[in-house]
Design a protein around this motif. Structure first.
Motif, mmCIF file in Angstrom:
data_model
loop_
_atom_site.group_PDB
_atom_site.id
_atom_site.type_symbol
_atom_site.label_atom_id
_atom_site.label_comp_id
_atom_site.label_asym_id
_atom_site.label_seq_id
_atom_site.Cartn_x
_atom_site.Cartn_y
_atom_site.Cartn_z
ATOM 1 N N ILE A 1 28.432 -5.022 0.328
ATOM 2 C CA ILE A 1 29.005 -6.233 -0.254
ATOM 3 C C ILE A 1 30.308 -5.922 -0.984
ATOM 4 C CG2 ILE A 1 28.565 -8.092 -1.930
ATOM 5 C CD1 ILE A 1 25.668 -8.011 -1.152
ATOM 6 N N GLY A 2 30.607 -4.621 -1.140
ATOM 7 C CA GLY A 2 31.853 -4.273 -1.802
ATOM 8 C C GLY A 2 31.667 -3.825 -3.217
ATOM 9 N N GLY A 3 30.436 -3.370 -3.540
ATOM 10 C CA GLY A 3 30.160 -2.967 -4.915
ATOM 11 C C GLY A 3 30.273 -1.481 -5.099
ATOM 12 N N GLY A 4 29.151 -0.913 -5.629
ATOM 13 C CA GLY A 4 29.182 0.484 -6.056
ATOM 14 C C GLY A 4 29.377 1.472 -4.938
ATOM 15 N N GLN A 5 29.629 2.721 -5.325
ATOM 16 C CA GLN A 5 29.968 3.777 -4.380
ATOM 17 C C GLN A 5 28.792 4.669 -4.061
ATOM 18 O OE1 GLN A 5 32.961 3.954 -2.921
ATOM 19 N NE2 GLN A 5 33.460 2.073 -3.984
ATOM 20 N N GLY A 6 28.035 5.012 -5.072
ATOM 21 C CA GLY A 6 27.051 6.063 -4.897
ATOM 22 C C GLY A 6 25.940 5.691 -3.934
ATOM 23 N N GLN A 7 25.601 6.602 -3.017
ATOM 24 C CA GLN A 7 24.476 6.426 -2.127
ATOM 25 C C GLN A 7 23.387 7.384 -2.573
ATOM 26 O OE1 GLN A 7 23.983 4.584 0.780
ATOM 27 N NE2 GLN A 7 25.819 3.420 0.334
ATOM 28 N N ALA B 1 0.827 -1.210 0.000
ATOM 29 C CA ALA B 1 0.000 0.000 0.000
ATOM 30 C C ALA B 1 0.863 1.263 0.000
ATOM 31 C CB ALA B 1 -0.950 -0.007 1.200
ATOM 32 N N LEU B 2 1.852 1.273 -0.911
ATOM 33 C CA LEU B 2 2.749 2.412 -1.043
ATOM 34 C C LEU B 2 2.673 2.963 -2.463
ATOM 35 C CD1 LEU B 2 5.966 1.021 0.702
ATOM 36 C CD2 LEU B 2 4.492 2.855 1.570
ATOM 37 N N PRO B 3 2.929 4.254 -2.634
ATOM 38 C CA PRO B 3 3.016 4.794 -3.998
ATOM 39 C C PRO B 3 4.156 4.128 -4.752
ATOM 40 C CG PRO B 3 2.860 6.564 -2.373
ATOM 41 C CD PRO B 3 3.093 5.298 -1.608
ATOM 42 N N LEU B 4 3.964 3.951 -6.054
ATOM 43 C CA LEU B 4 4.977 3.299 -6.866
ATOM 44 C C LEU B 4 6.317 4.039 -6.796
ATOM 45 C CD1 LEU B 4 5.675 1.037 -8.862
ATOM 46 C CD2 LEU B 4 4.815 2.498 -10.696
ATOM 47 N N GLY B 5 6.275 5.360 -6.823
ATOM 48 C CA GLY B 5 7.508 6.142 -6.752
ATOM 49 C C GLY B 5 8.256 5.927 -5.451
ATOM 50 N N THR B 6 7.529 5.760 -4.359
ATOM 51 C CA THR B 6 8.159 5.507 -3.062
ATOM 52 C C THR B 6 8.857 4.158 -3.061
ATOM 53 O OG1 THR B 6 6.520 6.854 -1.903
ATOM 54 C CG2 THR B 6 7.730 5.250 -0.583
ATOM 55 N N VAL B 7 8.192 3.152 -3.633
ATOM 56 C CA VAL B 7 8.802 1.824 -3.721
ATOM 57 C C VAL B 7 10.102 1.892 -4.512
ATOM 58 C CG1 VAL B 7 8.546 -0.486 -4.718
ATOM 59 C CG2 VAL B 7 6.654 0.543 -3.449
ATOM 60 N N LYS B 8 10.071 2.576 -5.662
ATOM 61 C CA LYS B 8 11.261 2.654 -6.508
ATOM 62 C C LYS B 8 12.400 3.388 -5.806
ATOM 63 C CE LYS B 8 8.933 2.341 -10.994
ATOM 64 N NZ LYS B 8 8.645 3.020 -12.276
ATOM 65 N N SER B 9 12.091 4.492 -5.149
ATOM 66 C CA SER B 9 13.151 5.271 -4.507
ATOM 67 C C SER B 9 13.734 4.510 -3.319
ATOM 68 C CB SER B 9 12.625 6.636 -4.057
ATOM 69 O OG SER B 9 11.626 6.519 -3.071
ATOM 70 N N ARG B 10 12.892 3.824 -2.546
ATOM 71 C CA ARG B 10 13.403 3.050 -1.417
ATOM 72 C C ARG B 10 14.247 1.872 -1.884
ATOM 73 N NH1 ARG B 10 8.286 2.872 2.907
ATOM 74 N NH2 ARG B 10 8.307 5.111 3.356
ATOM 75 N N LEU B 11 13.828 1.256 -2.967
ATOM 76 C CA LEU B 11 14.631 0.158 -3.503
ATOM 77 C C LEU B 11 15.976 0.657 -4.012
ATOM 78 C CD1 LEU B 11 12.054 -2.109 -5.374
ATOM 79 C CD2 LEU B 11 13.598 -2.802 -3.532
ATOM 80 N N ARG B 12 16.005 1.801 -4.676
ATOM 81 C CA ARG B 12 17.276 2.361 -5.145
ATOM 82 C C ARG B 12 18.209 2.622 -3.975
ATOM 83 N NH1 ARG B 12 14.074 5.468 -8.759
ATOM 84 N NH2 ARG B 12 14.211 7.253 -7.355
ATOM 85 N N LEU B 13 17.658 3.183 -2.908
ATOM 86 C CA LEU B 13 18.459 3.466 -1.719
ATOM 87 C C LEU B 13 18.980 2.172 -1.100
ATOM 88 C CD1 LEU B 13 19.498 5.525 0.329
ATOM 89 C CD2 LEU B 13 17.294 5.357 1.506
ATOM 90 N N ALA B 14 18.096 1.177 -0.969
ATOM 91 C CA ALA B 14 18.497 -0.097 -0.368
ATOM 92 C C ALA B 14 19.549 -0.803 -1.209
ATOM 93 C CB ALA B 14 17.271 -0.997 -0.175
ATOM 94 N N LEU B 15 19.363 -0.794 -2.533
ATOM 95 C CA LEU B 15 20.326 -1.443 -3.422
ATOM 96 C C LEU B 15 21.676 -0.747 -3.361
ATOM 97 C CD1 LEU B 15 17.987 -2.165 -6.444
ATOM 98 C CD2 LEU B 15 19.143 -3.882 -5.067
#
Length: 199
Positions: free
Chosen positions: A189-195, A168-182
């Motif tokens: 794990i030792g991957g990318g830099q950008g937060q 029950a979340l807006p689609l944009g919120t899901v996408k932004s939270r997933l980007r942050l979590a990823l």
């Protein structure tokens, strides 16, 4: 444009992560054929070790590889090896089969990555299990809402829209939270830099 695919005669093993990325980028059928040739026999053997009998193992293997084709865009080499990602899909399909056929509440646990007799698995599956354990340890360090989203997206393979509806979340919120979590996962794990920050 020259093909980036490695020879299929066994003399030069293909870059499996690159093949998945080629499928994601352009629907590369030759890349998928190489992935299928490499993983389908292993996935079928894995499913049979988990107790899936023929012909169900054949059908389930086809479903797994179809998911690889459809969901290639979800794969991120910085978070998991191709084997980890594909065996996770196979395990989820096996659990779905148990729930569908037996009406049981099959749990997502580590027993699905072990052979019935407890004997060691092949090196590739052991490596996949170890990588998945590292991923789960990293997920555990995330804020609860991010961890839940990531588990649903990556381990349960649900789309952004399905997650938005379920939580029950807006689609944009899901996408932004997933980007942050990823982003956090890649760093842990030792991957990318950008937060990335959530709006």
């Amino acid at each position: 444009m020259e093909s980036q695919h490695q020879p299929a005669d066994g003399t030069a093993p293909p870059d499996l992560a690159l093949l998945i990325e080629q499928v994601a980028a352009s629907g590369d059928r030759e890349a998928f054929a190489l992935l299928f040739r490499h993983f389908a026999p292993k996935v079928k053997s894995y499913l049979r070790r988990l107790g899936v009998a023929d012909p169900a193992a054949d059908d389930l293997c086809q479903e797994v590889m179809l998911s690889v084709w459809r969901r290639a865009g979800q794969y991120d080499r910085r978070l998991a090896s191709p084997a980890t990602w594909i065996y996770t899909i196979a395990r989820n399909r096996r659990i779905d089969l148990l729930r569908r056929d037996r009406g049981t509440e099959a749990e997502l646990d580590e027993r699905a990555l072990e052979e019935p007799d407890g004997q060691p698995l092949g090196d590739e599956i052991v490596a996949a299990r170890q990588m998945r354990e590292r991923m789960l340890e990293a997920v555990a360090t995330l804020p609860p809402e991010q961890a839940r989203l990531l588990k649903i997206f990556y381990f349960e393979e649900k789309s952004h829209s399905a997650i938005a509806e379920e939580m029950a979340l807006p689609l944009g919120t899901v996408k932004s939270r997933l980007r942050l979590a990823l982003g956090k996962m890649r760093t842990l794990i030792g991957g990318g830099q950008g937060q990335e920050s959530e709006p």
